[in-house]
Motif scaffolding. Sequence first.
Motif, PDB file in Angstrom:
ATOM      1  N   LYS A  15       0.840  -1.339  -0.103  1.00  0.00           N
ATOM      2  CA  LYS A  15      -0.175   0.163  -0.108  1.00  0.00           C
ATOM      3  C   LYS A  15       0.809   1.337  -0.092  1.00  0.00           C
ATOM      4  O   LYS A  15       0.469   2.249   0.703  1.00  0.00           O
ATOM      5  CB  LYS A  15      -0.794  -0.024   1.319  1.00  0.00           C
ATOM      6  N   GLY A  16       1.958   1.399  -0.766  1.00  0.00           N
ATOM      7  CA  GLY A  16       2.736   2.430  -0.834  1.00  0.00           C
ATOM      8  C   GLY A  16       3.025   2.796  -2.192  1.00  0.00           C
ATOM      9  O   GLY A  16       2.878   2.279  -3.339  1.00  0.00           O
ATOM     10  N   ASP A  53       9.441  -6.154  -5.790  1.00  0.00           N
ATOM     11  CA  ASP A  53       7.959  -6.169  -5.926  1.00  0.00           C
ATOM     12  C   ASP A  53       7.280  -5.403  -5.138  1.00  0.00           C
ATOM     13  O   ASP A  53       7.450  -5.423  -3.930  1.00  0.00           O
ATOM     14  CB  ASP A  53       7.586  -7.914  -6.012  1.00  0.00           C
ATOM     15  N   MET A  54       6.351  -4.616  -5.574  1.00  0.00           N
ATOM     16  CA  MET A  54       5.493  -4.018  -4.546  1.00  0.00           C
ATOM     17  C   MET A  54       3.887  -3.883  -4.861  1.00  0.00           C
ATOM     18  O   MET A  54       3.639  -4.140  -6.212  1.00  0.00           O
ATOM     19  CB  MET A  54       5.992  -2.506  -4.576  1.00  0.00           C
ATOM     20  N   THR A  55       3.195  -3.621  -4.050  1.00  0.00           N
ATOM     21  CA  THR A  55       1.680  -3.485  -4.229  1.00  0.00           C
ATOM     22  C   THR A  55       1.429  -2.080  -3.717  1.00  0.00           C
ATOM     23  O   THR A  55       1.677  -1.695  -2.729  1.00  0.00           O
ATOM     24  CB  THR A  55       1.018  -4.553  -3.401  1.00  0.00           C
ATOM     25  N   ALA A  56       0.608  -1.506  -4.717  1.00  0.00           N
ATOM     26  CA  ALA A  56      -0.083  -0.130  -4.180  1.00  0.00           C
ATOM     27  C   ALA A  56      -1.293   0.059  -4.613  1.00  0.00           C
ATOM     28  O   ALA A  56      -1.862  -0.687  -5.437  1.00  0.00           O
ATOM     29  CB  ALA A  56       1.025   0.890  -4.699  1.00  0.00           C
ATOM     30  N   ASN A  57      -2.013   1.150  -4.118  1.00  0.00           N
ATOM     31  CA  ASN A  57      -3.531   1.243  -4.576  1.00  0.00           C
ATOM     32  C   ASN A  57      -3.506   2.626  -5.553  1.00  0.00           C
ATOM     33  O   ASN A  57      -4.534   3.189  -5.814  1.00  0.00           O
ATOM     34  CB  ASN A  57      -4.256   1.198  -3.625  1.00  0.00           C
ATOM     35  N   ASP A  58      -2.277   3.194  -5.985  1.00  0.00           N
ATOM     36  CA  ASP A  58      -2.503   4.475  -6.676  1.00  0.00           C
ATOM     37  C   ASP A  58      -1.810   4.372  -8.068  1.00  0.00           C
ATOM     38  O   ASP A  58      -1.733   5.400  -8.656  1.00  0.00           O
ATOM     39  CB  ASP A  58      -1.790   5.762  -5.582  1.00  0.00           C
ATOM     40  N   GLY A  59      -1.303   2.937  -8.400  1.00  0.00           N
ATOM     41  CA  GLY A  59      -0.873   2.966  -9.568  1.00  0.00           C
ATOM     42  C   GLY A  59       0.497   3.348 -10.192  1.00  0.00           C
ATOM     43  O   GLY A  59       0.683   3.200 -11.377  1.00  0.00           O
ATOM     44  N   SER A  60       1.173   3.771  -9.196  1.00  0.00           N
ATOM     45  CA  SER A  60       2.512   4.411  -9.920  1.00  0.00           C
ATOM     46  C   SER A  60       3.700   4.245  -8.665  1.00  0.00           C
ATOM     47  O   SER A  60       3.296   4.272  -7.579  1.00  0.00           O
ATOM     48  CB  SER A  60       2.165   5.752 -10.052  1.00  0.00           C
ATOM     49  N   VAL A  61       4.869   4.044  -9.201  1.00  0.00           N
ATOM     50  CA  VAL A  61       5.844   4.019  -8.336  1.00  0.00           C
ATOM     51  C   VAL A  61       6.703   5.501  -8.551  1.00  0.00           C
ATOM     52  O   VAL A  61       6.847   5.705  -9.544  1.00  0.00           O
ATOM     53  CB  VAL A  61       7.044   2.948  -8.772  1.00  0.00           C
ATOM     54  N   GLY A 157      -3.477   0.067 -14.003  1.00  0.00           N
ATOM     55  CA  GLY A 157      -4.885   0.166 -13.915  1.00  0.00           C
ATOM     56  C   GLY A 157      -5.179  -0.890 -12.735  1.00  0.00           C
ATOM     57  O   GLY A 157      -4.409  -1.651 -12.444  1.00  0.00           O
ATOM     58  N   ASP A 158      -6.377  -0.535 -12.362  1.00  0.00           N
ATOM     59  CA  ASP A 158      -6.772  -1.510 -11.065  1.00  0.00           C
ATOM     60  C   ASP A 158      -6.594  -3.030 -11.574  1.00  0.00           C
ATOM     61  O   ASP A 158      -6.974  -3.345 -12.509  1.00  0.00           O
ATOM     62  CB  ASP A 158      -8.365  -1.275 -10.773  1.00  0.00           C
ATOM     63  N   GLY A 159      -6.211  -3.787 -10.429  1.00  0.00           N
ATOM     64  CA  GLY A 159      -5.892  -5.065 -10.624  1.00  0.00           C
ATOM     65  C   GLY A 159      -4.852  -5.686 -11.859  1.00  0.00           C
ATOM     66  O   GLY A 159      -4.574  -6.828 -11.977  1.00  0.00           O
ATOM     67  N   VAL A 196      11.660  -3.502 -11.452  1.00  0.00           N
ATOM     68  CA  VAL A 196      10.659  -2.878 -10.383  1.00  0.00           C
ATOM     69  C   VAL A 196       9.351  -3.281 -10.959  1.00  0.00           C
ATOM     70  O   VAL A 196       8.841  -2.930 -12.080  1.00  0.00           O
ATOM     71  CB  VAL A 196      10.886  -1.358 -10.602  1.00  0.00           C
ATOM     72  N   THR A 197       8.688  -4.068 -10.262  1.00  0.00           N
ATOM     73  CA  THR A 197       7.279  -4.480 -10.365  1.00  0.00           C
ATOM     74  C   THR A 197       6.263  -3.853  -9.823  1.00  0.00           C
ATOM     75  O   THR A 197       6.491  -4.064  -8.475  1.00  0.00           O
ATOM     76  CB  THR A 197       7.072  -5.996 -10.314  1.00  0.00           C
ATOM     77  N   LEU A 198       5.145  -3.504 -10.010  1.00  0.00           N
ATOM     78  CA  LEU A 198       4.078  -2.899  -9.395  1.00  0.00           C
ATOM     79  C   LEU A 198       2.731  -3.516  -9.726  1.00  0.00           C
ATOM     80  O   LEU A 198       2.371  -3.692 -10.930  1.00  0.00           O
ATOM     81  CB  LEU A 198       4.043  -1.277  -9.691  1.00  0.00           C
ATOM     82  N   THR A 199       2.323  -4.003  -8.588  1.00  0.00           N
ATOM     83  CA  THR A 199       0.740  -4.574  -8.589  1.00  0.00           C
ATOM     84  C   THR A 199      -0.210  -3.674  -8.154  1.00  0.00           C
ATOM     85  O   THR A 199       0.075  -3.139  -6.913  1.00  0.00           O
ATOM     86  CB  THR A 199       0.669  -5.831  -7.942  1.00  0.00           C
ATOM     87  N   ASN A 200      -1.196  -3.238  -9.008  1.00  0.00           N
ATOM     88  CA  ASN A 200      -2.209  -2.011  -8.371  1.00  0.00           C
ATOM     89  C   ASN A 200      -3.451  -2.775  -7.942  1.00  0.00           C
ATOM     90  O   ASN A 200      -4.143  -3.560  -8.659  1.00  0.00           O
ATOM     91  CB  ASN A 200      -2.711  -1.005  -9.526  1.00  0.00           C
ATOM     92  N   ASP A 201      -3.657  -2.995  -6.729  1.00  0.00           N
ATOM     93  CA  ASP A 201      -4.798  -3.497  -6.061  1.00  0.00           C
ATOM     94  C   ASP A 201      -6.131  -2.929  -6.561  1.00  0.00           C
ATOM     95  O   ASP A 201      -6.248  -1.768  -6.578  1.00  0.00           O
ATOM     96  CB  ASP A 201      -4.709  -3.450  -4.821  1.00  0.00           C
ATOM     97  N   ALA A 202      -6.894  -3.704  -6.990  1.00  0.00           N
ATOM     98  CA  ALA A 202      -8.407  -3.472  -7.306  1.00  0.00           C
ATOM     99  C   ALA A 202      -8.922  -2.653  -6.208  1.00  0.00           C
ATOM    100  O   ALA A 202      -8.862  -3.536  -5.282  1.00  0.00           O
ATOM    101  CB  ALA A 202      -9.236  -4.312  -8.247  1.00  0.00           C
ATOM    102  N   GLY A 203      -9.779  -1.809  -6.348  1.00  0.00           N
ATOM    103  CA  GLY A 203     -10.417  -1.119  -5.232  1.00  0.00           C
ATOM    104  C   GLY A 203     -11.733  -1.794  -4.781  1.00  0.00           C
ATOM    105  O   GLY A 203     -12.260  -2.569  -5.692  1.00  0.00           O
TER     106      GLY A 203
END
Length: 218
Positions: A15-16, A53-61, A157-159, A196-203
């Motif tokens: 969530k960052g 690997d990171m997970t965030a909910n705003d779609g950008s590193v 995008g989400d998910g 650098v991998t980002l996964t954007n959690d779906a709301g």
Amino acid sequence: MSDKENFFTRRRVIKGASVATGIGIIGGGSLFYSSQPALAAVGDSPISASGLDMTANDGSVTEVTVTPTLSLEWSKFSSGISGFDIELQVAPSGGTLTTAESLTGVSDGTTTGVSSYSIQNTGSNADPGGIADISLAGIGLVSSGALTQSDLPSNVGDGATATETVDFAVTVTANSASGSGTATDTSPSPSGSFDVTLTNDAGSTTATGTISTSGTSG
């Protein structure tokens, strides 16, 4: 464990929108000066890095921060060394390497940008040869101007999941205390890389509660 994971510690940020990692031990000395002063990086393989690997909910590193930890061996400096010059360069995959950090005269732990400095086996910089363990402070690859945010996963995008690759190289020069010689090593040569991998959690949302009812009759 792959070569890329030899000296990097994988860290997950939940969530960052930023991520930090560390560039590990520089290895595989590549440039020597025959009977002249020599610098050999300590280790069995070139500097390497694990993927991030990171997970965030705003779609950008927004930032990647690296913290180099180097072990450097010098030899054949008759009067010892005055210090090391250290340069970290990075680029988006296939791009031109750009300096993210350039330190000169690193000789102790008080140098700006250096977290710690020590000589193994109770030696000193004045010895003809030795091994210096050097930890640098965190270096922001975007804030330094070496990368832009668009070089990192963004507008995911989400998910969805996106990956961008960052190339890097570290060049170290040992300088003679007498001013009579230098020795330089770059590792990896020409460069290494990490993902650098980002996964954007779906709301999502969950509703709970009660509904009161009433009525009339007659």
